[in-house]
Design a protein around this motif. Structure first.
Motif, PDB file in Angstrom:
ATOM      1  N   ALA A  20     -21.388  47.175 -66.638  1.00  0.00           N
ATOM      2  CA  ALA A  20     -21.309  47.757 -65.290  1.00  0.00           C
ATOM      3  C   ALA A  20     -21.461  46.673 -64.225  1.00  0.00           C
ATOM      4  CB  ALA A  20     -22.363  48.836 -65.116  1.00  0.00           C
ATOM      5  N   ARG A  21     -22.374  45.715 -64.451  1.00  0.00           N
ATOM      6  CA  ARG A  21     -22.538  44.601 -63.505  1.00  0.00           C
ATOM      7  C   ARG A  21     -21.273  43.756 -63.420  1.00  0.00           C
ATOM      8  NH1 ARG A  21     -27.547  44.350 -65.781  1.00  0.00           N
ATOM      9  NH2 ARG A  21     -26.967  42.640 -67.160  1.00  0.00           N
ATOM     10  N   ILE A  22     -20.688  43.474 -64.565  1.00  0.00           N
ATOM     11  CA  ILE A  22     -19.451  42.685 -64.597  1.00  0.00           C
ATOM     12  C   ILE A  22     -18.345  43.420 -63.854  1.00  0.00           C
ATOM     13  CG2 ILE A  22     -17.606  41.821 -66.110  1.00  0.00           C
ATOM     14  CD1 ILE A  22     -19.831  41.264 -68.206  1.00  0.00           C
ATOM     15  N   LEU A  23     -18.234  44.707 -64.106  1.00  0.00           N
ATOM     16  CA  LEU A  23     -17.216  45.524 -63.446  1.00  0.00           C
ATOM     17  C   LEU A  23     -17.449  45.562 -61.941  1.00  0.00           C
ATOM     18  CD1 LEU A  23     -14.775  47.190 -64.297  1.00  0.00           C
ATOM     19  CD2 LEU A  23     -16.271  49.166 -64.447  1.00  0.00           C
ATOM     20  N   GLU A  24     -18.692  45.708 -61.540  1.00  0.00           N
ATOM     21  CA  GLU A  24     -19.028  45.755 -60.111  1.00  0.00           C
ATOM     22  C   GLU A  24     -18.726  44.413 -59.436  1.00  0.00           C
ATOM     23  OE1 GLU A  24     -20.059  47.402 -56.585  1.00  0.00           O
ATOM     24  OE2 GLU A  24     -19.965  48.465 -58.492  1.00  0.00           O
ATOM     25  N   GLU A  25     -19.067  43.323 -60.118  1.00  0.00           N
ATOM     26  CA  GLU A  25     -18.822  42.002 -59.549  1.00  0.00           C
ATOM     27  C   GLU A  25     -17.332  41.684 -59.448  1.00  0.00           C
ATOM     28  OE1 GLU A  25     -21.062  39.377 -62.055  1.00  0.00           O
ATOM     29  OE2 GLU A  25     -22.997  40.126 -61.325  1.00  0.00           O
ATOM     30  N   SER A  26     -16.565  42.141 -60.421  1.00  0.00           N
ATOM     31  CA  SER A  26     -15.127  41.845 -60.405  1.00  0.00           C
ATOM     32  C   SER A  26     -14.377  42.767 -59.452  1.00  0.00           C
ATOM     33  CB  SER A  26     -14.542  41.956 -61.811  1.00  0.00           C
ATOM     34  OG  SER A  26     -14.469  43.310 -62.216  1.00  0.00           O
ATOM     35  N   GLY A  27     -14.909  43.972 -59.224  1.00  0.00           N
ATOM     36  CA  GLY A  27     -14.252  44.934 -58.347  1.00  0.00           C
ATOM     37  C   GLY A  27     -12.965  45.487 -58.932  1.00  0.00           C
ATOM     38  N   ASP A  28     -12.711  45.203 -60.197  1.00  0.00           N
ATOM     39  CA  ASP A  28     -11.463  45.632 -60.842  1.00  0.00           C
ATOM     40  C   ASP A  28     -11.713  46.885 -61.674  1.00  0.00           C
ATOM     41  OD1 ASP A  28      -8.850  45.647 -61.707  1.00  0.00           O
ATOM     42  OD2 ASP A  28      -9.235  44.242 -63.347  1.00  0.00           O
ATOM     43  N   TYR A  29     -11.947  47.985 -60.993  1.00  0.00           N
ATOM     44  CA  TYR A  29     -12.209  49.215 -61.720  1.00  0.00           C
ATOM     45  C   TYR A  29     -11.279  50.337 -61.290  1.00  0.00           C
ATOM     46  CZ  TYR A  29     -15.281  49.483 -57.644  1.00  0.00           C
ATOM     47  OH  TYR A  29     -15.787  49.419 -56.381  1.00  0.00           O
ATOM     48  N   HIS A  30     -10.188  50.019 -60.613  1.00  0.00           N
ATOM     49  CA  HIS A  30      -9.237  51.048 -60.201  1.00  0.00           C
ATOM     50  C   HIS A  30      -8.536  51.685 -61.400  1.00  0.00           C
ATOM     51  CE1 HIS A  30      -6.827  47.393 -60.457  1.00  0.00           C
ATOM     52  NE2 HIS A  30      -5.806  48.183 -60.739  1.00  0.00           N
ATOM     53  N   ASP A  31      -8.482  50.988 -62.517  1.00  0.00           N
ATOM     54  CA  ASP A  31      -7.850  51.539 -63.715  1.00  0.00           C
ATOM     55  C   ASP A  31      -8.620  52.728 -64.272  1.00  0.00           C
ATOM     56  OD1 ASP A  31      -5.944  49.592 -63.555  1.00  0.00           O
ATOM     57  OD2 ASP A  31      -6.858  48.300 -65.078  1.00  0.00           O
ATOM     58  N   PHE A  32      -9.856  52.898 -63.849  1.00  0.00           N
ATOM     59  CA  PHE A  32     -10.693  53.969 -64.388  1.00  0.00           C
ATOM     60  C   PHE A  32     -10.565  55.276 -63.607  1.00  0.00           C
ATOM     61  CE2 PHE A  32     -12.822  50.114 -65.886  1.00  0.00           C
ATOM     62  CZ  PHE A  32     -12.869  50.394 -67.239  1.00  0.00           C
ATOM     63  N   ASP A  33      -9.854  55.279 -62.488  1.00  0.00           N
ATOM     64  CA  ASP A  33      -9.740  56.485 -61.672  1.00  0.00           C
ATOM     65  C   ASP A  33      -9.173  57.654 -62.469  1.00  0.00           C
ATOM     66  OD1 ASP A  33     -10.791  55.110 -59.566  1.00  0.00           O
ATOM     67  OD2 ASP A  33      -8.855  54.698 -58.602  1.00  0.00           O
ATOM     68  N   GLU A  34      -8.102  57.400 -63.209  1.00  0.00           N
ATOM     69  CA  GLU A  34      -7.481  58.471 -64.003  1.00  0.00           C
ATOM     70  C   GLU A  34      -8.427  58.942 -65.103  1.00  0.00           C
ATOM     71  OE1 GLU A  34      -3.694  59.021 -66.944  1.00  0.00           O
ATOM     72  OE2 GLU A  34      -3.429  57.722 -65.184  1.00  0.00           O
ATOM     73  N   LEU A  35      -9.136  58.009 -65.730  1.00  0.00           N
ATOM     74  CA  LEU A  35     -10.079  58.365 -66.792  1.00  0.00           C
ATOM     75  C   LEU A  35     -11.200  59.233 -66.249  1.00  0.00           C
ATOM     76  CD1 LEU A  35     -11.114  58.050 -69.709  1.00  0.00           C
ATOM     77  CD2 LEU A  35     -12.309  55.997 -68.942  1.00  0.00           C
ATOM     78  N   VAL A  36     -11.741  58.878 -65.103  1.00  0.00           N
ATOM     79  CA  VAL A  36     -12.826  59.653 -64.499  1.00  0.00           C
ATOM     80  C   VAL A  36     -12.334  61.049 -64.169  1.00  0.00           C
ATOM     81  CG1 VAL A  36     -14.330  59.852 -62.477  1.00  0.00           C
ATOM     82  CG2 VAL A  36     -14.061  57.654 -63.633  1.00  0.00           C
ATOM     83  N   GLY A  37     -11.143  61.141 -63.592  1.00  0.00           N
ATOM     84  CA  GLY A  37     -10.593  62.449 -63.267  1.00  0.00           C
ATOM     85  C   GLY A  37     -10.366  63.304 -64.498  1.00  0.00           C
ATOM     86  N   HIS A  38      -9.970  62.669 -65.583  1.00  0.00           N
ATOM     87  CA  HIS A  38      -9.731  63.394 -66.826  1.00  0.00           C
ATOM     88  C   HIS A  38     -11.031  63.861 -67.470  1.00  0.00           C
ATOM     89  CE1 HIS A  38      -7.836  64.483 -70.595  1.00  0.00           C
ATOM     90  NE2 HIS A  38      -8.698  63.720 -71.232  1.00  0.00           N
ATOM     91  N   SER A  39     -12.066  63.056 -67.362  1.00  0.00           N
ATOM     92  CA  SER A  39     -13.312  63.360 -68.071  1.00  0.00           C
ATOM     93  C   SER A  39     -14.291  64.187 -67.236  1.00  0.00           C
ATOM     94  CB  SER A  39     -14.002  62.078 -68.539  1.00  0.00           C
ATOM     95  OG  SER A  39     -14.371  61.307 -67.408  1.00  0.00           O
ATOM     96  N   SER A  40     -14.040  64.328 -65.945  1.00  0.00           N
ATOM     97  CA  SER A  40     -14.991  65.077 -65.110  1.00  0.00           C
ATOM     98  C   SER A  40     -14.835  66.577 -65.338  1.00  0.00           C
ATOM     99  CB  SER A  40     -14.789  64.744 -63.634  1.00  0.00           C
ATOM    100  OG  SER A  40     -13.508  65.151 -63.229  1.00  0.00           O
ATOM    101  N   ILE A  41     -15.900  67.284 -65.108  1.00  0.00           N
ATOM    102  CA  ILE A  41     -15.912  68.742 -65.286  1.00  0.00           C
ATOM    103  C   ILE A  41     -15.645  69.395 -63.939  1.00  0.00           C
ATOM    104  CG2 ILE A  41     -17.312  70.718 -65.938  1.00  0.00           C
ATOM    105  CD1 ILE A  41     -18.880  68.835 -67.759  1.00  0.00           C
ATOM    106  N   ASP A  42     -14.630  70.251 -63.918  1.00  0.00           N
ATOM    107  CA  ASP A  42     -14.318  70.973 -62.670  1.00  0.00           C
ATOM    108  C   ASP A  42     -15.307  72.101 -62.478  1.00  0.00           C
ATOM    109  OD1 ASP A  42     -12.098  69.404 -62.151  1.00  0.00           O
ATOM    110  OD2 ASP A  42     -10.793  70.672 -63.386  1.00  0.00           O
ATOM    111  N   ASP A  43     -15.789  72.252 -61.238  1.00  0.00           N
ATOM    112  CA  ASP A  43     -16.719  73.335 -60.930  1.00  0.00           C
ATOM    113  C   ASP A  43     -15.993  74.626 -60.637  1.00  0.00           C
ATOM    114  OD1 ASP A  43     -18.976  71.834 -61.290  1.00  0.00           O
ATOM    115  OD2 ASP A  43     -19.006  71.135 -59.220  1.00  0.00           O
TER     116      ASP A  43
END
Length: 104
Positions: free
Chosen positions: A81-104
């Motif tokens: 998480a620290r490496i990801l935060e420092e690199s700022g290269d986490y836009h690839d995870f947007d689709e994954l987060v949307g897929h794995s999140s629970i809709d209310d």
């Protein structure tokens, strides 16, 4: 009685002759074996470990090993998480987060 060298010799040890029938540790023994250690724990932790053992969690060693594995996994996750935060290269995870999140 065999010498300690013979008892602890690897089966491929060339210092032992082919006809030497002294006790040897099998080749497979050297793969995946564990090391025994002694640790001091607070009484409360020992009581907790023992309660887990009584409830079917395996041996004390299994409980401690599982706890250490989980802690190691947590530390690796924090490091990643620290490496990801420092690199700022986490836009690839947007689709994954949307897929794995629970809709209310």
């Amino acid at each position: 009685m065999p010498s300690l060298l013979a008892v602890f010799a690897h089966p491929d040890d060339e210092s032992l002759s082919a006809g030497d029938h002294r006790l040897r540790i099998p080749k497979w023994y050297h793969l995946g074996m564990s090391t025994q250690i002694a640790v001091r724990l607070q009484d409360e932790l020992v009581e907790y470990v023992d309660s887990l053992v009584r409830d079917g969690a395996g041996s004390r060693a299994a409980v401690v090993a599982r706890a250490l594995n989980l802690y190691q996994q947590q530390l690796r996750g924090e490091r990643d998480a620290r490496i990801l935060e420092e690199s700022g290269d986490y836009h690839d995870f947007d689709e994954l987060v949307g897929h794995s999140s629970i809709d209310d």
